[in-house]
Structure formats: C-alpha cells, structure tokens
Design a protein around this motif. Structure first.
Motif, mmCIF file in Angstrom:
data_model
loop_
_atom_site.group_PDB
_atom_site.id
_atom_site.type_symbol
_atom_site.label_atom_id
_atom_site.label_comp_id
_atom_site.label_asym_id
_atom_site.label_seq_id
_atom_site.Cartn_x
_atom_site.Cartn_y
_atom_site.Cartn_z
ATOM 1 N N ASN A 1 0.827 -1.191 0.000
ATOM 2 C CA ASN A 1 0.000 0.000 0.000
ATOM 3 C C ASN A 1 0.874 1.258 0.000
ATOM 4 O O ASN A 1 1.559 1.535 -0.976
ATOM 5 C CB ASN A 1 -0.961 -0.028 1.197
ATOM 6 N N LYS A 2 0.917 1.999 1.108
ATOM 7 C CA LYS A 2 1.708 3.231 1.200
ATOM 8 C C LYS A 2 3.123 2.977 1.708
ATOM 9 O O LYS A 2 3.896 3.919 1.927
ATOM 10 C CB LYS A 2 1.021 4.217 2.156
ATOM 11 N N ARG B 1 -2.359 -5.617 1.736
ATOM 12 C CA ARG B 1 -2.873 -4.637 0.771
ATOM 13 C C ARG B 1 -3.201 -3.305 1.425
ATOM 14 O O ARG B 1 -3.086 -2.255 0.797
ATOM 15 C CB ARG B 1 -4.147 -5.177 0.132
ATOM 16 N N GLU B 2 -3.656 -3.357 2.675
ATOM 17 C CA GLU B 2 -4.159 -2.165 3.349
ATOM 18 C C GLU B 2 -3.178 -1.591 4.368
ATOM 19 O O GLU B 2 -3.527 -0.685 5.119
ATOM 20 C CB GLU B 2 -5.475 -2.512 4.063
#
Length: 386
Positions: free
Chosen positions: A107-108, A256-257
């Motif tokens: 993700n980030k 993913r998150e």
C-alpha cells in the motif's frame, strides 16, 4: 572522524538529499514514465527445508563455552536453526515484491531487508565491513574443503555428487566428520559451513553446493557475509515472481491495506550509525552472492534506520542482475569488486520516521497504477514445479 570503515567516505545528509533530488529529476527514475507495474496473481515459492535435527542436537550438546566460542568466531548463525518459518506469511509476502525497485510494496509502505539489519542479526565482528565475497574464475573448492577438514583432495573427490547441474557435498559425509570432531576447532568450522550451506544458502536438499565452500572460505578470512546473504534474498524473490503457486487470502488482504502508522520502522537493536548507501559511481549498492549478483537502493528505506525519508535516486537500478556463467560475468564481478573499494555512507541525523513532501508525491505517483493480485486468483491449488 574515527571509524571502523577506513575506506568509506562520509556524506552529510543535506548534500545527499539535494544531490539525489536533482539527479532523480534530471536522469529520471529507474523505470520509464509509461511503465505499467502489475504484482503477480500467482507465484511459485518452494518452502521445502533441510532437516536440521542433527545440527540442533549437536548445538544443544555443546557446552556453554563451546557455543560462546562458536558465536565469537562465526556470529550468531546457529540461532537460525531454531527459527520457525511462517509459511502462509511467506506465500503472501512474496506477491508484494517489486523486482524493479528491489522492495516490498505494501500500500503506502516500501520495505526492504538491508545489509545493516542482517549484520546486526548475525553479529559478526569485522575489521572492515566493506571486504566482501567475490567470485573468481576458479573457486578451488576441492582444495579448500580438504584444508578445512584436514583431509586429502582425493577424499573430497570420493564424496562429490552431481545433482542435476549442481556439484555437491552430501550432508551425511560432513555430519559424520562433525560427530567425530565435535569438540575440536575443525568440527566447529565444518558445523559453520553446514549452517551456511543447509540453512542460509540451500540449493539441493541434503547437500551443500560447492560454491558455498568458496564463499565460506572467504568468510572465515573476514569477508562480510551480509551483502551476499542479501543478494541471495533479492535474487530468490525476483525468481519467485516468475513462477506460480497460491497464497493465503487473509495475509494478502492485510498487506494490501498496510498503513505507515502501523509499522515499527526501526528495529530497537539497530545501532544509530552512518549507513552504506552507494558504492563507486552508481547511486546504489551492488550485491554479490554465491551464484549471482544484483543491486539494491537502501536509501529507499531510510525510515528503517530511524531517519527521515526523502526521494531516493533509483537511476539505472534495474541494470544490475546476473547469474555466474553468463556472458561477461567475470568482467562484471571485477567491476563490483572495484566499486566496493569506494563506498559512501550517509549520517543518520535525528531519530524520526517522517517523510518529506517530495517523497510522498514520488511514492504515490510510483505506485498509483500498481495492480494487486485478484481475489479470485487466490483460490484453488496449483501444483508447483519440483
């Protein structure tokens, strides 16, 4: 400034930041603007392990003095024998490996294993951490193993085995030697060789590939093993990206998150000292393992060292990756060896895990089009290749 790295230059963080920002802008990223990045739906990850029972038994039967002597000479590599592997996490995490930037993209969050982290885990005292393993045209493994064990090259020849394209020494041969010389310096030395061959650099189950003998001989002569271990990690991850197998849905969804605030960026056991960020004229670090070479950019993950993250310079990062035996590989090896004679480190500054505005923009632009694995691709078994 006194240092244990006499061949390194030390660069101020402000000068490095400005130089990297201007060069990244003028030279461009390691990928073209129209590059389309897609993380794989399926990867192949072979999780077969050697049986470490005998090695663990030998270690447990040693007294405290013998174990301490082993740790002092070879670092804490024996601790790896008892590390439990989380198969489901490994199956999931490999799908988030970006082979172009040599990092995990969650993700980030970008994360990368580093030389400094591996060095801190293994804990080997080195007079010069920039003395690395490098492979010559001939490794001389027969003579080197015979010298280590105090036997003749003819006895080594009798125990060499051919496994597919690999020349190997059976674990059973070395195990018998260790049991016979368990309380001697030579027995401890062969034990360390076994751990490198069966645990850290496994290639053929139940055997040690002969390239590890050449690598280990350089390690006991004070070469730093951490860059080679990292090279093996990166090259294995790049290889996994090209094969198939299923992963664990829950780990995939979690990664993913992943958000930056959920990450403990700096390992508490990591010392706060200048970090190697480039070798020679390239803005990254070349790594040479027992079977090939690859590059990585530790400046991409300064937060893992407890420092502010700025835009890294990734120009030409993907140009270095090769296996030994490829055309011109000896020339490339020599170039890497020369680059490591001119290393550069950057000071860490204050403790923080903050990022600059420029970095956030660069990262968001870089990963905005990344395609994550599809949910339906995670279901249903796929038989992996042997």
């Amino acid at each position: 400034m006194e240092s244990s790295w006499p061949f390194s230059s030390y660069d101020g963080i402000y000068q490095v930041t400005q130089h990297m920002a201007s060069t990244q802008q003028s030279e461009g990223d390691c990928l073209s603007n129209d590059h389309f990045s897609s993380l794989p739906d399926r990867v192949h990850l072979d999780l077969k392990q050697n049986d470490f029972t005998d090695l663990i038994n030998i270690w447990d039967k040693w007294g405290a003095t013998t174990r301490a002597n082993f740790d002092r000479k070879y670092g804490h590599i024996a601790r790896l024998l008892k590390v439990q592997m989380d198969e489901q996490l490994l199956k999931a995490i490999v799908q988030f490996w970006d082979p172009s930037y040599r990092c995990f993209v969650f993700n980030k969050v970008d994360m990368v294993p580093t030389i400094e982290e591996y060095s801190a885990l293994i804990q080997i005292d080195l007079d010069n951490p920039d003395k690395i393993y490098w492979r010559g045209q001939k490794t001389g493994h027969r003579r080197k193993l015979a010298k280590m064990m105090g036997i003749t090259p003819a006895e080594v020849d009798q125990n060499l085995r051919k496994k597919r394209d690999n020349e190997c020494i059976p674990w059973s041969f070395l195990r018998s030697y260790i049991m016979k010389h368990r309380d001697t310096e030579q027995g401890q030395l062969v034990m360390a060789l076994e751990i490198y061959g069966l645990v850290i650099f496994p290639k053929v189950l139940g055997h040690i590939e002969v390239g590890i003998i050449d690598f280990f001989e350089q390690v006991i002569n004070k070469a730093n093993p951490s860059p080679s271990i990292l090279a093996k990690t990166f090259r294995s991850l790049n290889y996994c990206r090209r094969k198939e197998n299923r992963t664990k849905e829950q780990w995939i969804s979690r990664l993913r998150e992943l958000m930056s605030v959920e990450v403990t960026w700096r390992a508490l056991w990591m010392l706060h000292h200048p970090v190697l960020y480039k070798c020679g004229n390239e803005p990254w670090v070349p790594l040479m393992g027992p079977w090939g070479a690859i590059s990585y950019a530790p400046i991409m993950v300064r937060r893992q060292f407890g420092s502010e993250q700025f835009v890294p310079m990734t120009h030409r990062l993907i140009t270095l990756e090769f296996a030994f035996g490829e055309p011109d590989f000896l020339k490339k090896i020599e170039e890497i060896a020369q680059a490591w004679k001119k290393t550069s480190r950057v000071d860490q500054g204050r403790y923080t895990d903050e990022v600059t505005t420029g970095y956030q923009m660069w990262h968001d632009q870089r990963v905005k089009d990344v395609v994550y694995p599809k949910e339906d691709a995670l279901r249903g078994p796929v038989d992996p290749e042997p």
